[in-house]
Structure formats: C-alpha cells, structure tokens
Design a protein around this motif. Structure first.
Motif, PDB file in Angstrom:
ATOM      1  N   TYR A   1     -10.921  -3.642   2.069  1.00 24.62           N
ATOM      2  CA  TYR A   1     -10.762  -4.222   0.743  1.00 24.62           C
ATOM      3  C   TYR A   1     -11.019  -5.723   0.788  1.00 24.62           C
ATOM      4  CZ  TYR A   1      -6.188  -5.502   2.685  1.00 24.62           C
ATOM      5  OH  TYR A   1      -5.187  -6.002   3.495  1.00 24.62           O
TER       6      TYR A   1
ATOM      7  N   PHE B   1       0.838  -1.192   0.000  1.00 25.30           N
ATOM      8  CA  PHE B   1       0.000   0.000   0.000  1.00 25.30           C
ATOM      9  C   PHE B   1       0.879   1.249   0.000  1.00 25.30           C
ATOM     10  CE2 PHE B   1      -2.342  -3.427   2.023  1.00 25.30           C
ATOM     11  CZ  PHE B   1      -3.540  -3.406   1.316  1.00 25.30           C
TER      12      PHE B   1
ATOM     13  N   HIS C   1     -12.947   3.335   0.590  1.00 24.49           N
ATOM     14  CA  HIS C   1     -11.681   4.058   0.683  1.00 24.49           C
ATOM     15  C   HIS C   1     -11.560   4.794   2.015  1.00 24.49           C
ATOM     16  CE1 HIS C   1      -9.690   3.548  -3.217  1.00 24.49           C
ATOM     17  NE2 HIS C   1     -10.907   3.425  -3.715  1.00 24.49           N
TER      18      HIS C   1
ATOM     19  N   ALA D   1     -10.573   2.238   4.350  1.00 19.66           N
ATOM     20  CA  ALA D   1      -9.463   1.459   3.794  1.00 19.66           C
ATOM     21  C   ALA D   1      -9.731  -0.040   3.865  1.00 19.66           C
ATOM     22  CB  ALA D   1      -8.157   1.808   4.499  1.00 19.66           C
TER      23      ALA D   1
ATOM     24  N   SER E   1      -8.235  -4.713   5.962  1.00 18.65           N
ATOM     25  CA  SER E   1      -8.172  -3.255   5.998  1.00 18.65           C
ATOM     26  C   SER E   1      -6.772  -2.874   6.440  1.00 18.65           C
ATOM     27  CB  SER E   1      -9.231  -2.667   6.937  1.00 18.65           C
ATOM     28  OG  SER E   1      -9.081  -3.180   8.250  1.00 18.65           O
TER      29      SER E   1
ATOM     30  N   LYS F   1      -9.997  -5.633  -4.766  1.00 21.79           N
ATOM     31  CA  LYS F   1     -11.020  -4.598  -4.880  1.00 21.79           C
ATOM     32  C   LYS F   1     -11.096  -3.803  -3.581  1.00 21.79           C
ATOM     33  CE  LYS F   1     -12.541  -6.257  -8.865  1.00 21.79           C
ATOM     34  NZ  LYS F   1     -12.422  -5.518 -10.148  1.00 21.79           N
ATOM     35  N   TRP F   2     -11.093  -2.472  -3.722  1.00 21.69           N
ATOM     36  CA  TRP F   2     -11.378  -1.628  -2.567  1.00 21.69           C
ATOM     37  C   TRP F   2     -12.875  -1.668  -2.280  1.00 21.69           C
ATOM     38  CZ3 TRP F   2      -7.721   0.093   0.505  1.00 21.69           C
ATOM     39  CH2 TRP F   2      -6.446   0.385   0.003  1.00 21.69           C
TER      40      TRP F   2
END
Length: 241
Positions: free
Chosen positions: A51, A12, A46, A49, A64, A42-43
């Motif tokens: 996913y 990340f 956002h 955070a 996350s 895939k998120w």
C-alpha cells in the motif's frame, strides 16, 4: 484485509474477523509518527498487501503488512493508483507524474490551470491539487482548490486528463485535458477546514462509462455525473451531466 486510518495510525483488520466478532482487535498496525496524520491511503496489491499512504504534510510512504513504512517522495499533494496497482499517479508542484510500482518515473506532464487563473479575482492566490482519481485506464481526474492569501481554500476545479490510446502508456500523442470550472455548484469553502482533503469522492460505472462524483464541501449539488463517450468522428469526449 481492510485498513482503518485515524490520525497518524493505520490499523489492519481481517474481513472475516469483522463479520464474526463484535469487539475485534487489529491484526497489525503502523504509524506515521512525527510525519503527521494520514491524508490518504491506497492499496497497491491486495495479494502482496502492499500500500501507499500520504501524510497531511505531503510525505508519500510505501509499506506492506508486517513491514515498516518507507519514505518515498516529499511535497506530494495527491496520489492514486491504477486498477491493477502497477502504476501510481502523483501530483506534485503542479505536475502529474506516473510512477511504476517500484517508484520509477515513466512519464510526467505539467498541469495547466489557465482557465481558472485568468479570472479577475485570482490575484494573490495559488492553485493546489486536492485529489487524484485514476478512474479508467486512459483517464485520470484531478480536483483542485484555490488558496487565497490567508491559505484558505476557495472554489473547486475539476480536470479530466484523457489519453488518446487505451492507456496512458500506449499513445504517442499528448493527452487531452477537459477543464470544468463549475463542476460543482454550492461549494461552501468554510464547511471544512483547509487542507483536510481529498474532498473529491469518485466512483466509476464501467458498464455505462459513467463517473459519479461528489464533493464534501458541496451543500447544494451532492452528486454530479460525467459521461465518457465517442463523437461521430471517433474522437473521445467527456460530457458533464
């Protein structure tokens, strides 16, 4: 925040750091470890955070930033989420299941590939979902491959599953399914190894109700267009271009 996936690792990066530093280190990372390599990422949200990540072995995990990955579902073929991340579409055992963001099932439907499986050369083959694209609130696109007796991929079929309502959840009637056996021409099956998908790449232009699609195995027709429209009797329709 941006995520970069390599083999089993997920790294990340801060968007700002990528713009201001030449040699930037990831702010955090995690790994699928023994579960295999990353097939899709895939998120969900956002802001939080959160996913989801799918391994090449079919294990769907949830995570996350700053927290360990958690196993959610096994034997998953493909996955995507709606625009707001509140629902997740999962293809598993030729069924499409819609899950809430806390992975509770909200609806499920069987996928039918009768138009493809009835072809004369389909003996000894199986059909498997390669990719999912939740392109609109009311529409999910499914990409499928056919596996021969040696488990090699052959051909590519695209289905559009469209709800009669504004979303998949506000219509009491069954969704309408549009099947495109020859959506892409010039598919070369051995241009990539089997099982390295998703091969279907999708983008949706909301202003024009137009989907732009490409397939990593197509060597002739690199772009295909699909138009969402209404017929004069106000019935929804999808037209290939």
């Amino acid at each position: 925040m941006l995520a970069a996936c390599t083999d089993s690792e997920i790294q990340f990066f801060s968007s700002a750091s990528l713009l201001t530093h030449k040699d930037v280190e990831p702010s955090s990372s995690c790994s699928l470890g023994r579960y295999g390599t990353v097939k899709d990422f895939k998120w969900l949200h956002h802001a939080s955070a959160a996913y989801i990540v799918l391994s090449n072995g079919g294990l769907l995990c949830h995570g996350s930033l700053g927290k360990d990955l958690k196993d959610v579902i096994e034997n998953v073929d493909a996955v995507d989420c709606c625009k707001d991340g509140n629902h997740i579409a999962v293809a598993r055992e030729n069924k499409l299941t819609i899950l809430s963001s806390d992975f509770k099932e909200t609806c499920c439907m069987s996928l039918s590939f009768q138009l493809w499986s009835n072809e004369s050369d389909s003996e000894g083959t199986t059909i498997k979902v390669d990719s999912i694209g939740w392109v609109r609130d009311d529409s999910i696109v499914i990409g499928c491959v056919r596996l021969n007796e040696e488990s090699n991929e052959e051909g590519y079929l695209v289905q559009v599953i469209r709800s009669e309502g504004n979303t998949f959840f506000d219509s009491p009637s069954k969704p309408v399914v549009y099947t495109y056996v020859d959506f892409f021409h010039g598919i070369m099956d051995d241009v990539l190894p089997s099982g390295v998908g998703p091969n279907l790449l999708l983008g949706y232009l909301h202003r024009w109700d137009l989907m732009v699609a490409s397939n990593r195995k197509s060597i002739d027709e690199h772009i295909a267009l699909l138009k969402w429209s209404f017929t004069p009797d106000d019935k929804k329709n999808c037209n290939i271009s």
